[in-house]
Scaffold this motif. Structure first.
Motif, mmCIF file in Angstrom:
data_model
loop_
_atom_site.group_PDB
_atom_site.id
_atom_site.type_symbol
_atom_site.label_atom_id
_atom_site.label_comp_id
_atom_site.label_asym_id
_atom_site.label_seq_id
_atom_site.Cartn_x
_atom_site.Cartn_y
_atom_site.Cartn_z
ATOM 1 N N UNK A 232 0.838 -1.238 0.043
ATOM 2 C CA UNK A 232 -0.039 0.019 0.065
ATOM 3 C C UNK A 232 0.837 1.227 0.054
ATOM 4 N N UNK A 233 2.099 0.956 0.117
ATOM 5 C CA UNK A 233 3.255 2.434 0.180
ATOM 6 C C UNK A 233 2.870 3.213 1.512
ATOM 7 N N UNK A 234 2.740 2.198 2.477
ATOM 8 C CA UNK A 234 2.553 2.873 3.777
ATOM 9 C C UNK A 234 3.727 2.639 4.662
ATOM 10 N N UNK A 235 4.377 3.465 5.163
ATOM 11 C CA UNK A 235 5.394 3.316 6.255
ATOM 12 C C UNK A 235 4.944 3.261 7.697
ATOM 13 N N UNK A 236 5.283 2.124 8.251
ATOM 14 C CA UNK A 236 5.097 1.990 9.725
ATOM 15 C C UNK A 236 5.946 2.461 10.727
ATOM 16 N N UNK A 237 5.356 3.162 11.688
ATOM 17 C CA UNK A 237 6.519 3.466 12.695
ATOM 18 C C UNK A 237 6.652 2.396 13.654
ATOM 19 N N UNK A 238 6.058 1.125 13.760
ATOM 20 C CA UNK A 238 6.314 0.393 14.736
ATOM 21 C C UNK A 238 5.904 -1.062 14.022
ATOM 22 N N UNK A 239 6.430 -2.055 14.678
ATOM 23 C CA UNK A 239 6.132 -3.440 14.232
ATOM 24 C C UNK A 239 5.019 -4.280 14.968
ATOM 25 N N UNK A 240 4.638 -5.124 14.291
ATOM 26 C CA UNK A 240 3.340 -5.902 14.854
ATOM 27 C C UNK A 240 3.686 -6.467 16.316
ATOM 28 N N UNK A 241 4.979 -6.746 16.430
ATOM 29 C CA UNK A 241 5.584 -7.540 17.483
ATOM 30 C C UNK A 241 5.989 -6.444 18.854
ATOM 31 N N UNK A 242 5.868 -5.325 18.456
ATOM 32 C CA UNK A 242 6.286 -4.235 19.511
ATOM 33 C C UNK A 242 5.145 -4.239 20.731
ATOM 34 N N UNK A 243 5.535 -3.845 22.048
ATOM 35 C CA UNK A 243 4.714 -3.883 23.042
ATOM 36 C C UNK A 243 3.432 -3.011 22.806
ATOM 37 N N UNK A 244 2.237 -3.836 22.979
ATOM 38 C CA UNK A 244 1.104 -3.118 22.618
ATOM 39 C C UNK A 244 0.749 -2.116 23.673
ATOM 40 N N UNK A 245 0.227 -0.833 23.175
ATOM 41 C CA UNK A 245 -0.457 0.155 24.089
ATOM 42 C C UNK A 245 -1.654 -0.296 24.652
ATOM 43 N N UNK A 246 -1.920 0.504 25.928
ATOM 44 C CA UNK A 246 -3.355 0.046 26.213
ATOM 45 C C UNK A 246 -4.263 1.124 25.474
ATOM 46 N N UNK A 247 -5.348 0.417 24.650
ATOM 47 C CA UNK A 247 -6.059 0.943 23.867
ATOM 48 C C UNK A 247 -6.995 2.032 24.521
ATOM 49 N N UNK A 248 -7.466 1.982 25.910
ATOM 50 C CA UNK A 248 -8.381 2.594 26.470
ATOM 51 C C UNK A 248 -8.292 3.990 26.461
#
Length: 202
Positions: free
Chosen positions: A75-91
């Motif tokens: 899609x030509x999108x640059x990600x600033x994090x990887x899927x395996x990085x620590x997940x934030x609290x989404x609340x």
């Protein structure tokens, strides 16, 4: 006016992020608008379905670690994090969005984009209400307003209601699009959704 595309998403979902970049143009091609709905994978997947997070699932986690960057590159999108990085609290982010959706509905899309960009595009951790102070929503609420909302009881109640509504609609994953009584789950279903709308269903 044709019914809207109801776009359900979780800010921690990379596939939700990639879909969020496409959903409005897809809707516009068919003369539709988008209604944005925050949901929580921690509720639908972990609590209701009793499943592990994707990245903690044997075999599937390794696949996701390769698939998400591959989808982003396509899609030509640059990600600033990887899927395996620590997940934030989404609340905090989800609560702030629920508050915006109630009080500033015209800015819901811009708010979702701004938060998604900060988290997935720039790799910022938005696990606390204070972290939202740096979010810039063009023409929308200030970052301080988002932070205040994220810590409020009202926003918590609004999000609980939105999450319950998504479960009642049968939504379990991010992204999910519901339109005309049909549900399309996953980034890879957007092309099918496009064809469905073009052909008027089948």
């Amino acid at each position: 006016m044709p019914s809207p595309l109801h776009f359900h998403f979780d800010f921690i979902s990379p596939y939700g992020y990639l879909a969020s970049l496409r959903i409005e143009s897809l809707a516009a091609r068919h003369g539709r608008r988008v209604e944005w709905h925050a949901m929580l994978l921690g509720v639908s997947v972990l609590k209701v379905m009793g499943l592990k997070p994707l990245m903690e699932t044997p075999l599937k986690g390794d696949y996701i670690a390769r698939d998400v960057p591959r989808c982003a590159r396509e899609a030509g999108v640059v990600l600033g994090r990887t899927p395996g990085a620590a997940v934030m609290n989404p609340l905090p982010s989800a609560r702030a969005f629920a508050w915006v959706r109630r009080h500033h509905p015209a800015q819901a899309a811009a708010t979702a984009h701004a938060i998604y960009q900060a988290y997935w595009g720039e790799g910022r951790d938005l696990s606390t209400p204070q972290a939202l102070q740096a979010i810039d929503v063009p023409g929308g609420p200030s970052g301080h307003a988002l932070a205040d909302a994220a810590g409020s009881d009202e926003a918590a109640a609004l999000l609980r209601a939105d999450v319950e509504a998504s479960l009642q609609a049968g939504v379990f994953g991010s992204p999910t699009v519901v339109v005309d009584g049909e549900m399309f789950w996953g980034l890879d279903k957007l092309d099918q959704l496009d064809r469905w709308l073009t052909r008027g269903g089948w």
